[in-house]
Design an enzyme around this catalytic site. Structure first.
Site, PDB file in Angstrom:
ATOM      1  N   LEU A   1       0.820  -1.215   0.000  1.00 45.17           N
ATOM      2  CA  LEU A   1       0.000   0.000   0.000  1.00 45.17           C
ATOM      3  C   LEU A   1       0.851   1.262   0.000  1.00 45.17           C
ATOM      4  O   LEU A   1       0.619   2.196   0.756  1.00 45.17           O
ATOM      5  CB  LEU A   1      -0.936   0.028   1.218  1.00 45.17           C
ATOM      6  CG  LEU A   1      -2.048  -1.016   1.233  1.00 45.17           C
ATOM      7  CD1 LEU A   1      -2.835  -0.931   2.514  1.00 45.17           C
ATOM      8  CD2 LEU A   1      -2.958  -0.857   0.037  1.00 45.17           C
ATOM      9  N   CYS A   2       1.881   1.243  -0.821  1.00 46.35           N
ATOM     10  CA  CYS A   2       2.692   2.449  -0.921  1.00 46.35           C
ATOM     11  C   CYS A   2       3.082   2.683  -2.369  1.00 46.35           C
ATOM     12  O   CYS A   2       4.221   3.014  -2.676  1.00 46.35           O
ATOM     13  CB  CYS A   2       3.911   2.364  -0.018  1.00 46.35           C
ATOM     14  SG  CYS A   2       4.768   0.802  -0.123  1.00 46.35           S
ATOM     15  N   GLY A   3       2.139   2.467  -3.252  1.00 47.60           N
ATOM     16  CA  GLY A   3       2.391   2.743  -4.657  1.00 47.60           C
ATOM     17  C   GLY A   3       3.434   1.798  -5.220  1.00 47.60           C
ATOM     18  O   GLY A   3       3.476   0.623  -4.878  1.00 47.60           O
TER      19      GLY A   3
END
Lengths: 287, 149
Positions: free
Chosen positions: A87-89
């Site tokens: 969930l951090c690109g």
């Protein structure tokens, strides 16, 4: 045809997601501030270390040290620095992709890999890379002891002649909005990098120990400081990446809610119109 | 020009601990303490475990230093400590507990499980912390006395 209740449910679920992403964004922002401070706080040490090393090295005619020795690069150790969570690109994917690219470029050499971070480790395991060490769950709170452990391992393997070079792939914290993917050579230490830019400033030192001895013990410390810096940079970059990713997720959720609401209103209007037509035509037929 | 004060920088890997102008200081060198006054000859040394004290006017302050390096110039001292803390940052209870733990470990010389060097270092760290904390505490108490009505 979906009924009104279906739309409402859909909106509620998107809203929930939006609340989660927004919360994650704020958490990431708070953690970013802390890890950013840690990056800045660690800079004076690295700077002064370089300074002392420069003056020590420039005092020695022909510095000889294992960590400075350049060898034919046949066995390479790659240190892949990712995060532990998603969930951090594209933060983790970028590092992993670059790592695979690196492996292809060095296909004829023997390549060992050290993973820092769960995401990188899992990706390497899946591809059956020769993983010699892993350090997980450290990006949450980076401590100097982690850096010591990693650099100790790396220096030991290098000094024993098991490997000829050490590279690190990591995300550098450039700004909150941008991370920069870096491929950096950790060992052997580039001597040019340590040469003082202004030789005139060199002072004649008194040494408590022989200069070479000081150098021998300073160089591993320098590697430790470098490893520590990489860990801190990567941690800060991860939080920054997560913050931006969660920010755009929150915006996307808002957009989605808008479009569903619009659609819902259209359907509602259509059904009201239909009901009116039914009533009117019913009244007309009884009249 | 003769320097009259020393700019003292103390940094650890995690943070910059100190950056101020002082009148004199004492460093824990590997082979004993080094007293440094302004105008000292340039020097690089490895640091041992001990206490760094510096004087600024009438104030005498203490820090712990556990290993590292120091570069001394006529008007500047850079201390690259591995671990360092101010007297008021020391957790006395923890240091005391560490001291007792280490002493207990060292009380059983025949035990093969005891890593003598580790216990010894732990004991030295604890003792230095307690020593520095005691001195720092004394300074704080004296200040309290002055501010009391």
């Amino acid at each position: 045809m979906p009924t009104l209740i279906d739309f409402r449910r859909r909106i509620r679920s998107v809203k929930n997601t939006q609340q989660i992403t927004r919360a994650m964004k704020f958490v990431a922002a708070a953690k970013l501030r802390r890890s950013q401070e840690a990056v800045f706080a660690a800079r004076p040490y690295a700077r002064e270390m370089r300074h002392v090393l420069q003056s020590a090295i420039s005092r020695i005619e022909n510095p000889q040290h294992l960590l400075l020795a350049r060898r034919q690069e046949e066995r390479i150790l790659l240190w892949l620095v990712t995060g532990d969570k998603g969930l951090c690109g594209a933060f983790n994917t970028n590092v992993i992709r670059k790592g695979l690219e690196f492996a292809r470029e060095h296909a004829e050499q023997k390549l060992d890999v050290i993973a820092a971070g769960k995401k990188g480790r899992d990706a390497l395991r899946k591809r059956k890379a020769s993983l010699v060490a892993e350090y997980v769950n450290i990006s949450g709170k980076v401590e100097f002891s982690h850096a010591k452990e990693i650099s100790g391992k790396v220096i030991e393997a290098y000094s024993a002649g098991e490997i000829d070079a050490v590279y690190a792939i990591y995300n550098e914290f450039k700004s909150v909005l941008a991370q920069r993917l870096i491929v950096e050579k950790l060992l052997p230490i580039e001597q040019a990098e340590l040469r003082s830019p202004e030789p005139a400033a060199i002072v004649d030192y008194i040494y408590e120990q022989p200069a070479a001895e000081i150098l021998n013990s300073l160089l591993p410390r320098h590697v430790e400081a470098q490893v520590f810096r990489v860990l801190l940079e990567s941690a800060a970059a991860e939080h920054a990446a997560r913050m931006t990713a969660m920010d755009s997720a929150t915006n996307n959720a808002a957009e989605l809610i808008d479009s569903i609401t619009l659609h819902m209103n259209k359907v509602r209007q259509a059904s009201i119109t239909r009901e009116i037509i039914e009533i009117v035509s019913g009244a007309a037929s009884t009249a | 020009m003769i320097a009259t004060s020393i700019s003292l920088h103390v940094v650890t890997p995690e943070r910059q601990l100190l950056q101020e102008s002082v009148d004199s200081l004492q460093l824990p060198g590997q082979k004993g303490y080094l007293g440094i006054l302004p105008g000292h000859a340039a020097l690089i040394t490895e640091l041992g475990y001990g206490e760094l004290s510096y004087r600024k006017g009438k104030d005498l302050r203490h820090l712990t230093v556990m290993g590292g390096y120091a570069e001394v110039l006529a008007d500047r001292v850079i201390v690259l400590a591995e671990v360092s803390e101010r007297a008021e940052e020391i957790n006395v209870d923890r240091a005391r507990a560490a001291k007792e733990r280490a002493e207990k470990l060292m009380g059983k010389p025949g035990d093969k499980d005891v890593d003598w060097d580790v216990a010894m270092l732990a004991l030295r760290r604890a003792l230095i912390r307690l020593q520095v904390a005691a001195k720092g505490g004394a300074v704080a108490a004296a200040e309290d006395h002055h501010t009391a009505p």
